[in-house]
Design an enzyme around this catalytic site. Sequence first.
Site, PDB file in Angstrom:
ATOM      1  N   GLY A   1       0.819  -1.208   0.000  1.00 55.92           N
ATOM      2  CA  GLY A   1       0.000   0.000   0.000  1.00 55.92           C
ATOM      3  C   GLY A   1       0.852   1.257   0.000  1.00 55.92           C
ATOM      4  O   GLY A   1       1.942   1.281   0.561  1.00 55.92           O
TER       5      GLY A   1
ATOM      6  N   THR B   1       4.711   1.725   6.583  1.00 59.95           N
ATOM      7  CA  THR B   1       3.352   1.237   6.722  1.00 59.95           C
ATOM      8  C   THR B   1       2.618   2.102   7.726  1.00 59.95           C
ATOM      9  O   THR B   1       3.162   2.416   8.788  1.00 59.95           O
ATOM     10  CB  THR B   1       3.251  -0.232   7.172  1.00 59.95           C
ATOM     11  OG1 THR B   1       1.894  -0.535   7.518  1.00 59.95           O
ATOM     12  CG2 THR B   1       4.118  -0.524   8.387  1.00 59.95           C
TER      13      THR B   1
ATOM     14  N   ASP C   1       0.359   1.120   9.469  1.00 61.26           N
ATOM     15  CA  ASP C   1       0.081   0.265  10.624  1.00 61.26           C
ATOM     16  C   ASP C   1       1.209   0.305  11.652  1.00 61.26           C
ATOM     17  O   ASP C   1       1.018  -0.120  12.798  1.00 61.26           O
ATOM     18  CB  ASP C   1      -0.125  -1.185  10.179  1.00 61.26           C
ATOM     19  CG  ASP C   1      -1.390  -1.359   9.350  1.00 61.26           C
ATOM     20  OD1 ASP C   1      -2.235  -0.452   9.348  1.00 61.26           O
ATOM     21  OD2 ASP C   1      -1.527  -2.412   8.703  1.00 61.26           O
TER      22      ASP C   1
ATOM     23  N   ARG D   1     -25.507  11.006  18.558  1.00 58.45           N
ATOM     24  CA  ARG D   1     -25.338   9.592  18.225  1.00 58.45           C
ATOM     25  C   ARG D   1     -24.018   9.049  18.775  1.00 58.45           C
ATOM     26  O   ARG D   1     -23.231   9.760  19.382  1.00 58.45           O
ATOM     27  CB  ARG D   1     -25.410   9.396  16.712  1.00 58.45           C
ATOM     28  CG  ARG D   1     -26.780   9.740  16.150  1.00 58.45           C
ATOM     29  CD  ARG D   1     -26.860   9.537  14.667  1.00 58.45           C
ATOM     30  NE  ARG D   1     -28.203   9.845  14.167  1.00 58.45           N
ATOM     31  CZ  ARG D   1     -28.557   9.766  12.893  1.00 58.45           C
ATOM     32  NH1 ARG D   1     -27.667   9.421  11.970  1.00 58.45           N
ATOM     33  NH2 ARG D   1     -29.799  10.057  12.524  1.00 58.45           N
TER      34      ARG D   1
ATOM     35  N   GLY E   1      -5.400  -1.611  10.227  1.00 55.77           N
ATOM     36  CA  GLY E   1      -4.759  -2.353  11.309  1.00 55.77           C
ATOM     37  C   GLY E   1      -5.246  -3.777  11.291  1.00 55.77           C
ATOM     38  O   GLY E   1      -6.061  -4.186  12.117  1.00 55.77           O
ATOM     39  N   ARG E   2      -4.769  -4.565  10.314  1.00 60.29           N
ATOM     40  CA  ARG E   2      -5.211  -5.942  10.167  1.00 60.29           C
ATOM     41  C   ARG E   2      -4.774  -6.799  11.347  1.00 60.29           C
ATOM     42  O   ARG E   2      -5.562  -7.552  11.914  1.00 60.29           O
ATOM     43  CB  ARG E   2      -4.660  -6.542   8.869  1.00 60.29           C
ATOM     44  CG  ARG E   2      -5.092  -7.981   8.621  1.00 60.29           C
ATOM     45  CD  ARG E   2      -4.259  -8.661   7.547  1.00 60.29           C
ATOM     46  NE  ARG E   2      -4.284  -7.949   6.290  1.00 60.29           N
ATOM     47  CZ  ARG E   2      -3.233  -7.370   5.726  1.00 60.29           C
ATOM     48  NH1 ARG E   2      -2.062  -7.418   6.320  1.00 60.29           N
ATOM     49  NH2 ARG E   2      -3.332  -6.750   4.575  1.00 60.29           N
TER      50      ARG E   2
ATOM     51  N   GLU F   1      -9.296  -2.323  11.833  1.00 59.93           N
ATOM     52  CA  GLU F   1     -10.053  -3.198  10.927  1.00 59.93           C
ATOM     53  C   GLU F   1     -10.042  -4.644  11.404  1.00 59.93           C
ATOM     54  O   GLU F   1     -10.959  -5.413  11.125  1.00 59.93           O
ATOM     55  CB  GLU F   1      -9.481  -3.121   9.502  1.00 59.93           C
ATOM     56  CG  GLU F   1      -8.036  -3.587   9.396  1.00 59.93           C
ATOM     57  CD  GLU F   1      -7.532  -3.616   7.959  1.00 59.93           C
ATOM     58  OE1 GLU F   1      -8.320  -3.991   7.072  1.00 59.93           O
ATOM     59  OE2 GLU F   1      -6.365  -3.275   7.738  1.00 59.93           O
TER      60      GLU F   1
END
Length: 394
Positions: A13, A163, A165, A200, A208-209, A260
């Site tokens: 990415g 990355t 992440d 709300r 962040g897999r 994620e």
Amino acid sequence: MSAKRIGILTGGGDVPGLNSVIKSVVYRGTEIGYEVLGIRRGWEGLTHVDLKDPASRSRYIQPLNRENTRTIDRTGGTYLHSSRTNPTKMQELPPPLNGQQFPSKQSTKNGVTSTLFDVTPAVLKNIETLGLDYVVAIGGDDTLSYAAELDRQGVRVIAVPKTMDNDVRNTEYCIGFSTAITRAMDAIERQRTTVGSHERIGIFRVFGRDAGYTALYTAYVTSLRCCIPEFKVNLQRLIEILVADKRNNPSNYSLVILSEGADWEGYTVKEYGPADAFGHRKKMSVAEDLSNEIKAATGDETVVSDLTYDLRSGSPDFIDRMVAITFAGMAMDAVKEGKTGLMMAISSGCYTMVPIPDPKVGPRKVEVATMYNTERYRPTYDRKLGLPIFLTRG
């Protein structure tokens, strides 16, 4: 005597700061007598190129100089483009390699068996034909896992970690992380007005897999709750906290940030689509699932915002520009000194060079015991004395 030659590529990415590395390598390279070839589209540039075909060569190989890289650091993305190509696990041989024999193995997933080819011999041949004395690979875990393989094959490789992440092993910082947090912080602060206006619960999903650094650090600077892949929260407890936050807020709203890959007890993150070259499938939105759970349990309305791709777009902030330029300078120092098999890194807050991480150990994870409050589902703010600036040790 011909000049020595460096090949440089970006894989995986995109993140802000990649172009600063590319430009800095080119500018420094010209100062120490190196030509620089841009390898376009990551490792695909060394697996799919047909060096005998001018059109293919033009598609994948681009000579870089001070003129064509002069302004690229002013924007985000990657001037060299990218891909998620894994030369050791190719399901199909690229057209230039059709009819050739390569090591292969069978892989079975979900009852489907496929043949995976390792085209490293072709990559090595292309590196030799291009006359590359060094390969500078800029990427995350997946891209650098193949850099480690080339190092084992005897190629002179220097790695630069990137990355959003921030989960590459052996370094406390990866290019793209600071800009991602800045983007997330800005987006959340803007969207408070909408979430608050409608009273709300706001749910923000970030990348962040496998590691929760992006969610955790965004929560740290915005004083919000967060859920990370390293810890399964209790769904009922999470909902109770968010409802209490909303009730205790004079504006009657609350916010939470989800990686994620975050989940809760009894929940399995859903995936969709085919796996990429490194075995990763896209994840369904855990934020939408949490929204449904909140509505079912409380009747409260939510606002779901997916911040993922927005965080990696645009130009880099100060930290990412500085780290990118510094990592590039260090990489060229290593090249000049004849070093190889090293990754540029930050350790204990200081710039350093470390071995390219072993891909078998996987990504770096958040240390839950010291960084995440498992009772309140938020970052910890105590016991930071003596830590490096990014609050973690590589």
